[in-house]
Design a protein around this motif. Structure first.
Motif, PDB file in Angstrom:
ATOM      1  N   ASP A  51       8.106  -2.891 -16.471  1.00 21.72           N
ATOM      2  CA  ASP A  51       6.749  -2.418 -16.236  1.00 21.72           C
ATOM      3  C   ASP A  51       6.151  -3.199 -15.060  1.00 21.72           C
ATOM      4  OD1 ASP A  51       4.335  -1.117 -16.426  1.00 21.72           O
ATOM      5  OD2 ASP A  51       4.200  -1.294 -18.592  1.00 21.72           O
ATOM      6  N   SER A  52       5.032  -3.887 -15.261  1.00 18.91           N
ATOM      7  CA  SER A  52       4.365  -4.585 -14.156  1.00 18.91           C
ATOM      8  C   SER A  52       4.862  -6.012 -13.958  1.00 18.91           C
ATOM      9  CB  SER A  52       2.849  -4.619 -14.404  1.00 18.91           C
ATOM     10  OG  SER A  52       2.555  -5.339 -15.589  1.00 18.91           O
ATOM     11  N   LEU A  53       5.822  -6.437 -14.766  1.00 20.55           N
ATOM     12  CA  LEU A  53       6.390  -7.772 -14.622  1.00 20.55           C
ATOM     13  C   LEU A  53       7.671  -7.682 -13.799  1.00 20.55           C
ATOM     14  CD1 LEU A  53       5.923  -9.232 -18.230  1.00 20.55           C
ATOM     15  CD2 LEU A  53       4.312  -9.191 -16.308  1.00 20.55           C
ATOM     16  N   TYR A  54       7.668  -8.291 -12.629  1.00 17.26           N
ATOM     17  CA  TYR A  54       8.796  -8.221 -11.702  1.00 17.26           C
ATOM     18  C   TYR A  54       9.563  -9.543 -11.733  1.00 17.26           C
ATOM     19  CZ  TYR A  54       7.373  -3.735  -9.831  1.00 17.26           C
ATOM     20  OH  TYR A  54       7.083  -2.391  -9.689  1.00 17.26           O
ATOM     21  N   PHE A  55      10.884  -9.434 -11.844  1.00 13.07           N
ATOM     22  CA  PHE A  55      11.728 -10.613 -11.988  1.00 13.07           C
ATOM     23  C   PHE A  55      12.746 -10.684 -10.847  1.00 13.07           C
ATOM     24  CE2 PHE A  55      10.319  -9.595 -16.251  1.00 13.07           C
ATOM     25  CZ  PHE A  55      10.046 -10.833 -16.819  1.00 13.07           C
ATOM     26  N   GLU A  56      13.046 -11.895 -10.460  1.00 17.85           N
ATOM     27  CA  GLU A  56      14.172 -12.159  -9.566  1.00 17.85           C
ATOM     28  C   GLU A  56      15.053 -13.205 -10.232  1.00 17.85           C
ATOM     29  OE1 GLU A  56      14.098 -12.584  -5.039  1.00 17.85           O
ATOM     30  OE2 GLU A  56      14.309 -14.672  -5.704  1.00 17.85           O
TER      31      GLU A  56
ATOM     32  N   GLN B 192      12.917 -10.087 -21.619  1.00 14.38           N
ATOM     33  CA  GLN B 192      12.218  -9.157 -22.501  1.00 14.38           C
ATOM     34  C   GLN B 192      10.705  -9.305 -22.342  1.00 14.38           C
ATOM     35  OE1 GLN B 192      12.060  -9.114 -27.171  1.00 14.38           O
ATOM     36  NE2 GLN B 192      13.894  -7.992 -26.525  1.00 14.38           N
ATOM     37  N   TYR B 193      10.051  -8.156 -22.368  1.00 14.33           N
ATOM     38  CA  TYR B 193       8.589  -8.086 -22.294  1.00 14.33           C
ATOM     39  C   TYR B 193       8.104  -7.372 -23.545  1.00 14.33           C
ATOM     40  CZ  TYR B 193       4.122  -5.965 -20.664  1.00 14.33           C
ATOM     41  OH  TYR B 193       2.819  -5.517 -20.548  1.00 14.33           O
ATOM     42  N   ILE B 194       7.387  -8.102 -24.415  1.00 14.11           N
ATOM     43  CA  ILE B 194       6.820  -7.508 -25.623  1.00 14.11           C
ATOM     44  C   ILE B 194       5.336  -7.269 -25.366  1.00 14.11           C
ATOM     45  CG2 ILE B 194       6.434  -7.769 -28.100  1.00 14.11           C
ATOM     46  CD1 ILE B 194       8.767  -9.677 -28.204  1.00 14.11           C
ATOM     47  N   LYS B 195       4.954  -5.989 -25.373  1.00  9.63           N
ATOM     48  CA  LYS B 195       3.575  -5.641 -25.051  1.00  9.63           C
ATOM     49  C   LYS B 195       2.622  -6.084 -26.159  1.00  9.63           C
ATOM     50  CE  LYS B 195       4.542  -1.986 -21.739  1.00  9.63           C
ATOM     51  NZ  LYS B 195       4.125  -0.674 -21.212  1.00  9.63           N
ATOM     52  N   SER B 196       1.357  -5.997 -25.875  1.00  5.24           N
ATOM     53  CA  SER B 196       0.339  -6.585 -26.740  1.00  5.24           C
ATOM     54  C   SER B 196       0.312  -5.987 -28.143  1.00  5.24           C
ATOM     55  CB  SER B 196      -1.046  -6.459 -26.094  1.00  5.24           C
ATOM     56  OG  SER B 196      -1.348  -5.099 -25.822  1.00  5.24           O
ATOM     57  N   ASP B 197       0.793  -4.742 -28.307  1.00  9.42           N
ATOM     58  CA  ASP B 197       0.808  -4.154 -29.649  1.00  9.42           C
ATOM     59  C   ASP B 197       1.978  -4.655 -30.493  1.00  9.42           C
ATOM     60  OD1 ASP B 197       2.941  -2.866 -28.472  1.00  9.42           O
ATOM     61  OD2 ASP B 197       2.096  -0.853 -28.624  1.00  9.42           O
ATOM     62  N   GLY B 198       2.901  -5.383 -29.851  1.00  7.12           N
ATOM     63  CA  GLY B 198       4.058  -5.899 -30.567  1.00  7.12           C
ATOM     64  C   GLY B 198       5.100  -4.858 -30.895  1.00  7.12           C
ATOM     65  N   ILE B 199       4.846  -3.615 -30.525  1.00  3.31           N
ATOM     66  CA  ILE B 199       5.759  -2.507 -30.841  1.00  3.31           C
ATOM     67  C   ILE B 199       6.573  -2.098 -29.620  1.00  3.31           C
ATOM     68  CG2 ILE B 199       5.889  -0.105 -31.608  1.00  3.31           C
ATOM     69  CD1 ILE B 199       3.325  -0.621 -33.212  1.00  3.31           C
TER      70      ILE B 199
ATOM     71  N   ASN C 217       6.979 -12.445 -11.285  1.00  2.00           N
ATOM     72  CA  ASN C 217       5.808 -12.161 -10.460  1.00  2.00           C
ATOM     73  C   ASN C 217       5.057 -11.004 -11.109  1.00  2.00           C
ATOM     74  OD1 ASN C 217       3.969 -11.305  -8.459  1.00  2.00           O
ATOM     75  ND2 ASN C 217       5.317 -12.010  -6.812  1.00  2.00           N
ATOM     76  N   ALA C 218       3.800 -11.266 -11.519  1.00  2.00           N
ATOM     77  CA  ALA C 218       3.003 -10.227 -12.178  1.00  2.00           C
ATOM     78  C   ALA C 218       2.340  -9.342 -11.129  1.00  2.00           C
ATOM     79  CB  ALA C 218       1.947 -10.864 -13.059  1.00  2.00           C
ATOM     80  N   HIS C 219       2.510  -8.034 -11.254  1.00  2.78           N
ATOM     81  CA  HIS C 219       1.928  -7.082 -10.313  1.00  2.78           C
ATOM     82  C   HIS C 219       0.603  -6.510 -10.796  1.00  2.78           C
ATOM     83  CE1 HIS C 219       5.456  -6.094  -7.420  1.00  2.78           C
ATOM     84  NE2 HIS C 219       5.463  -7.368  -7.769  1.00  2.78           N
ATOM     85  N   SER C 220       0.181  -6.903 -11.996  1.00  2.00           N
ATOM     86  CA  SER C 220      -1.139  -6.497 -12.485  1.00  2.00           C
ATOM     87  C   SER C 220      -1.574  -7.471 -13.574  1.00  2.00           C
ATOM     88  CB  SER C 220      -1.115  -5.065 -13.030  1.00  2.00           C
ATOM     89  OG  SER C 220      -0.321  -4.985 -14.194  1.00  2.00           O
ATOM     90  N   ASP C 221      -2.871  -7.510 -13.836  1.00  2.00           N
ATOM     91  CA  ASP C 221      -3.360  -8.302 -14.956  1.00  2.00           C
ATOM     92  C   ASP C 221      -2.791  -7.715 -16.244  1.00  2.00           C
ATOM     93  OD1 ASP C 221      -4.814  -9.707 -13.112  1.00  2.00           O
ATOM     94  OD2 ASP C 221      -6.754  -8.850 -13.674  1.00  2.00           O
ATOM     95  N   THR C 222      -2.200  -8.554 -17.068  1.00  2.00           N
ATOM     96  CA  THR C 222      -1.476  -8.057 -18.238  1.00  2.00           C
ATOM     97  C   THR C 222      -1.733  -8.936 -19.454  1.00  2.00           C
ATOM     98  OG1 THR C 222       0.296  -7.244 -16.790  1.00  2.00           O
ATOM     99  CG2 THR C 222       0.799  -7.438 -19.134  1.00  2.00           C
ATOM    100  N   THR C 223      -2.049  -8.292 -20.579  1.00  2.00           N
ATOM    101  CA  THR C 223      -2.049  -8.998 -21.862  1.00  2.00           C
ATOM    102  C   THR C 223      -0.751  -8.645 -22.577  1.00  2.00           C
ATOM    103  OG1 THR C 223      -3.233  -7.174 -22.919  1.00  2.00           O
ATOM    104  CG2 THR C 223      -4.557  -9.001 -22.051  1.00  2.00           C
ATOM    105  N   LEU C 224      -0.193  -9.578 -23.304  1.00  2.00           N
ATOM    106  CA  LEU C 224       1.123  -9.375 -23.879  1.00  2.00           C
ATOM    107  C   LEU C 224       1.349 -10.325 -25.049  1.00  2.00           C
ATOM    108  CD1 LEU C 224       3.734 -11.068 -21.508  1.00  2.00           C
ATOM    109  CD2 LEU C 224       1.300 -11.405 -21.256  1.00  2.00           C
ATOM    110  N   ILE C 225       2.289  -9.937 -25.911  1.00  2.00           N
ATOM    111  CA  ILE C 225       2.774 -10.886 -26.911  1.00  2.00           C
ATOM    112  C   ILE C 225       3.554 -11.980 -26.194  1.00  2.00           C
ATOM    113  CG2 ILE C 225       4.301 -11.208 -28.886  1.00  2.00           C
ATOM    114  CD1 ILE C 225       1.764  -9.766 -29.632  1.00  2.00           C
TER     115      ILE C 225
ATOM    116  N   LYS D  95       0.482 -14.265 -24.184  1.00  2.00           N
ATOM    117  CA  LYS D  95      -0.942 -13.903 -24.208  1.00  2.00           C
ATOM    118  C   LYS D  95      -1.405 -13.149 -22.974  1.00  2.00           C
ATOM    119  CE  LYS D  95      -2.187 -17.630 -27.367  1.00  2.00           C
ATOM    120  NZ  LYS D  95      -3.042 -18.815 -27.607  1.00  2.00           N
ATOM    121  N   ALA D  96      -1.389 -13.748 -21.797  1.00  2.00           N
ATOM    122  CA  ALA D  96      -1.926 -13.056 -20.616  1.00  2.00           C
ATOM    123  C   ALA D  96      -1.327 -13.642 -19.351  1.00  2.00           C
ATOM    124  CB  ALA D  96      -3.441 -13.163 -20.572  1.00  2.00           C
ATOM    125  N   ILE D  97      -1.313 -12.800 -18.316  1.00  2.00           N
ATOM    126  CA  ILE D  97      -0.876 -13.234 -16.997  1.00  2.00           C
ATOM    127  C   ILE D  97      -1.685 -12.469 -15.963  1.00  2.00           C
ATOM    128  CG2 ILE D  97       1.024 -11.553 -16.878  1.00  2.00           C
ATOM    129  CD1 ILE D  97       2.636 -13.687 -15.373  1.00  2.00           C
TER     130      ILE D  97
END
Length: 644
Positions: free
Chosen positions: A82-87, A47-54, A105-113, A200-202
């Motif tokens: 989204d921009s977070l790639y998993f194997e 699960q990926y919870i974006k920075s807005d928490g929503i 593997n992060a494909h872009s700079d990302t802020t996140l919960i 927080k960030a990756i």
């Protein structure tokens, strides 16, 4: 690059002699552990919870575009949120151990919960359960858990958790303490344990791996099952298995040939390639036909219909897309703002009727095919012609009447819906007396909506209109074309035939038309299909279909029930002929079965079994005594009894 290492070991203990195996869904979720055939169900997810928490993205069926593969005892899923790639790689070892590696593997700079690995424990296991964090910095009382969202919760530092109840236990732990959150699902009360991968960030290009050990065990129910038949009432007739024959791949012919040679089919569905038939509104495709200028796909599709017709198989003709002149807007093969397809242009509706009826007439006059039914494929959704319920009803009336004036006997399918959940789409036409004379059957596709209440709506609709019900496309995963290796997995095979058995009992269809009996969703492997260059060979899915196709034609649905949820059953029979067929799917461990309520005429049954070891194998005969029959159901098997 920054690396953290995390490996998940699934170690399953034994209570009784048997086998255990963790199951991995092709979208990346471990769905539980099979012990001696019984599923000890829990579920993992990413699960990926974006920075807005929503905005919350979670791995699940039909939500991403995963790539699934198997190499021996190793299964791998590549997917992204989204921009977070998993194997994820699940490696099995003798059924007792497995290793699940998760790499982000992060494909872009990302802020996140946060990005999390989640373990879900169903509420059914919670009674008198014990739960605790291992090597935690603070205690956690399961009775104090709330449904508060992750962004509002404080994490504990612990190596993992241990859950125990009367009949199930699971333990997950890491090599060292890590951030863990625990909450209850706000919808169903399931227990959710979040193992933190990153908060927080990756940074773009950053790779994260982590390591967990999992141990799971539970009771295996091998108690006897009682299946009870009530043959006093006969429902709708099951004419037999059907198939879809939409031509799309160069490897189609070998699958078609094999299927038609080895399966008894009661219905067939082919494509009307309408965009190729009449690309211009003012053109006359009959002129192209007379001058031998019809596109090859048109000829091949017509020949496919002819082949089925010559075998005595009724033909359904379906159009997936329309020529540009017949639609509103630019052709839309992908969703735009969540909306699929294009509506028909009502300004040229007479031209539309003419174009379609010319195809049906040409097929009749030149190929000897009297089309039984016509439909637009999944027009409730827009694949790729979209209609409202009212437009669907109006088209049935308009085109049905037009075909009558041309002397065509073809009827319209009501629905041909994308799945079972959209039954409201057919109610307008059902309640329109002017539409009813042109409705030949009701159809839905079985990709979604498998609960009994939803399926029963289709049975009730067919009863109300007194027309046959067809499952126009039968299978279980509309996204499986993206990871076709899954077609060779026993789990897919047993889930597919389990759904068919349930639909036979609940819906009482005239036919279930397999999607497809071509190289698309092929029940065969090899021969270059999906890149498999081994010899052409039937899979377990094919043998399930073979066994279903052994059902004698035109037997009527009968009431049958099982006192165990792991056993699905359907009964068909004809009291006047004394012919009966019982289909059973054992989704769990082997167990003794007693079949009760057999009519006096049903004294002896042939038994057929399909599983990982048997291919529609005739396993001898069983004799009934005093209306009962007893034998042992093999583990995770499809069993068919046909009276002699």
């Amino acid at each position: 690059m920054k690396y953290l290492y995390l490996i998940m070991i699934a170690m399953v203990g034994f209570v009784e002699q048997g086998f255990s195996q963790a199951e991995l869904a092709p979208w990346g979720n471990v769905t539980g552990v099979r012990k001696q055939g019984q599923l000890l169900d829990f579920e993992t997810s990413l699960q990926y919870i974006k920075s807005d928490g929503i905005q919350i993205l979670t791995t699940e069926r039909e939500r991403q575009r995963p790539v699934y593969s198997r190499n021996g005892n190793r299964q791998t899923v590549n997917t992204n949120l989204d921009s977070l790639y998993f194997e994820e790689t699940l490696t099995e070892s003798g059924g007792e151990k497995a290793e699940l590696s998760i790499k982000l593997n992060a494909h872009s700079d990302t802020t996140l919960i946060g990005a999390y690995f989640i373990v879900r424990i169903p509420k059914k296991y919670h009674n008198e359960a014990q739960f605790g964090l291992t090597d935690a910095d603070q205690p956690l009382n399961i009775n104090n858990l709330t449904t508060a969202p992750v962004k509002e919760r404080s994490a504990s530092w612990a190596k993992g958790f241990e859950f125990k109840s009367a009949n199930f236990k699971i333990k997950v732990s890491g090599k060292e303490q890590d951030s863990i959150l625990v909450r209850k699902d706000e919808n169903n009360g399931d227990l959710l344990v979040y193992f933190t991968i990153r908060t927080k960030a990756i940074k773009r290009g950053e790779v994260i791996q982590k390591t967990y050990k999992l141990e799971a065990d539970g009771e295996v129910d091998k108690s006897a099952v009682v299946v009870t038949l009530n043959s006093s009432r006969q429902g709708r007739a099951f004419e037999g298995l059907g198939g879809n024959f939409r031509l799309q791949n160069p490897t189609d012919p070998q699958v078609i040939d094999y299927s038609l040679a080895n399966l008894r089919l009661a219905w067939g569905r082919v494509e009307l390639p309408w965009r190729l038939w009449q690309p211009e509104k003012d053109g006359n495709p009959l002129d192209a036909a007379r001058e031998n200028r019809l596109p090859a796909k048109i000829i091949q599709s017509m020949e496919m219909a002819q082949r089925l017709s010559k075998m005595g198989i009724p033909v359904i003709l379906s159009a997936w897309s329309a020529p540009d002149w017949a639609i509103v807007g630019t052709q839309n093969l992908n969703p735009v703002n969540g909306v699929w397809g294009n509506p028909l242009n009502n300004d040229v509706i007479t031209d539309i009727y003419r174009s379609l009826s010319r195809y049906i007439t040409y097929l009749k006059d030149n190929y000897g095919v009297e089309v039984k039914m016509f439909s637009f494929n999944e027009s409730d959704l827009g694949i790729n012609i979209r209609m409202t319920a009212q437009e669907h009803a109006d088209f049935i009336k308009g085109f049905g009447s037009y075909m009558n004036t041309k002397g065509l006997k073809t009827k319209l399918l009501l629905g041909d819906n994308s799945d079972a959940t959209t039954s409201a789409f057919i109610t307008t036409a059902m309640n329109d007396a002017a539409a009813r004379p042109y409705i030949g059957a009701i159809s839905f596709h079985s990709w979604r909506g498998w609960d009994t209440e939803t399926l029963k709506k289709w049975a009730d609709a067919a009863t109300q209109l007194n027309v046959p019900l067809l499952v126009g496309e039968g299978s279980i995963d509309a996204a499986a074309w993206q990871y076709p290796v899954i077609f060779q997995e026993p789990t897919y095979a047993i889930e597919e035939i389990n759904l068919y058995t349930r639909m036979l009992a609940i819906c009482q269809p005239a036919s279930i038309l397999q999607w497809q009996l071509t190289a698309d969703y092929s029940p065969l492997a090899g021969g270059g299909i999906f890149g498999d260059n081994g010899p052409l060979r039937p899979t377990q899915r094919f043998w399930n279909l073979k066994q279903l196709s052994l059902t004698p034609p035109n037997l009527y649905a009968m009431l049958v029930s099982s006192n165990k949820t792991e056993i699905s059953c359907a009964a068909l029979g004809d009291n006047s002929k004394g012919i009966y067929t019982i289909h059973l799917v054992n989704n769990g461990a082997d167990r003794q079965m007693t079949l009760k309520g057999l009519p006096a005429k049903a004294q002896k049954f042939k038994v057929y079994v399909t599983n990982t070891e048997n291919n529609a194998k005739e396993s001898g005969s069983k004799k009934a005594s005093n209306g009962q029959l007893q034998f042992k159901l093999p583990v995770r098997s499809y069993i068919t009894l046909i009276s002699e």
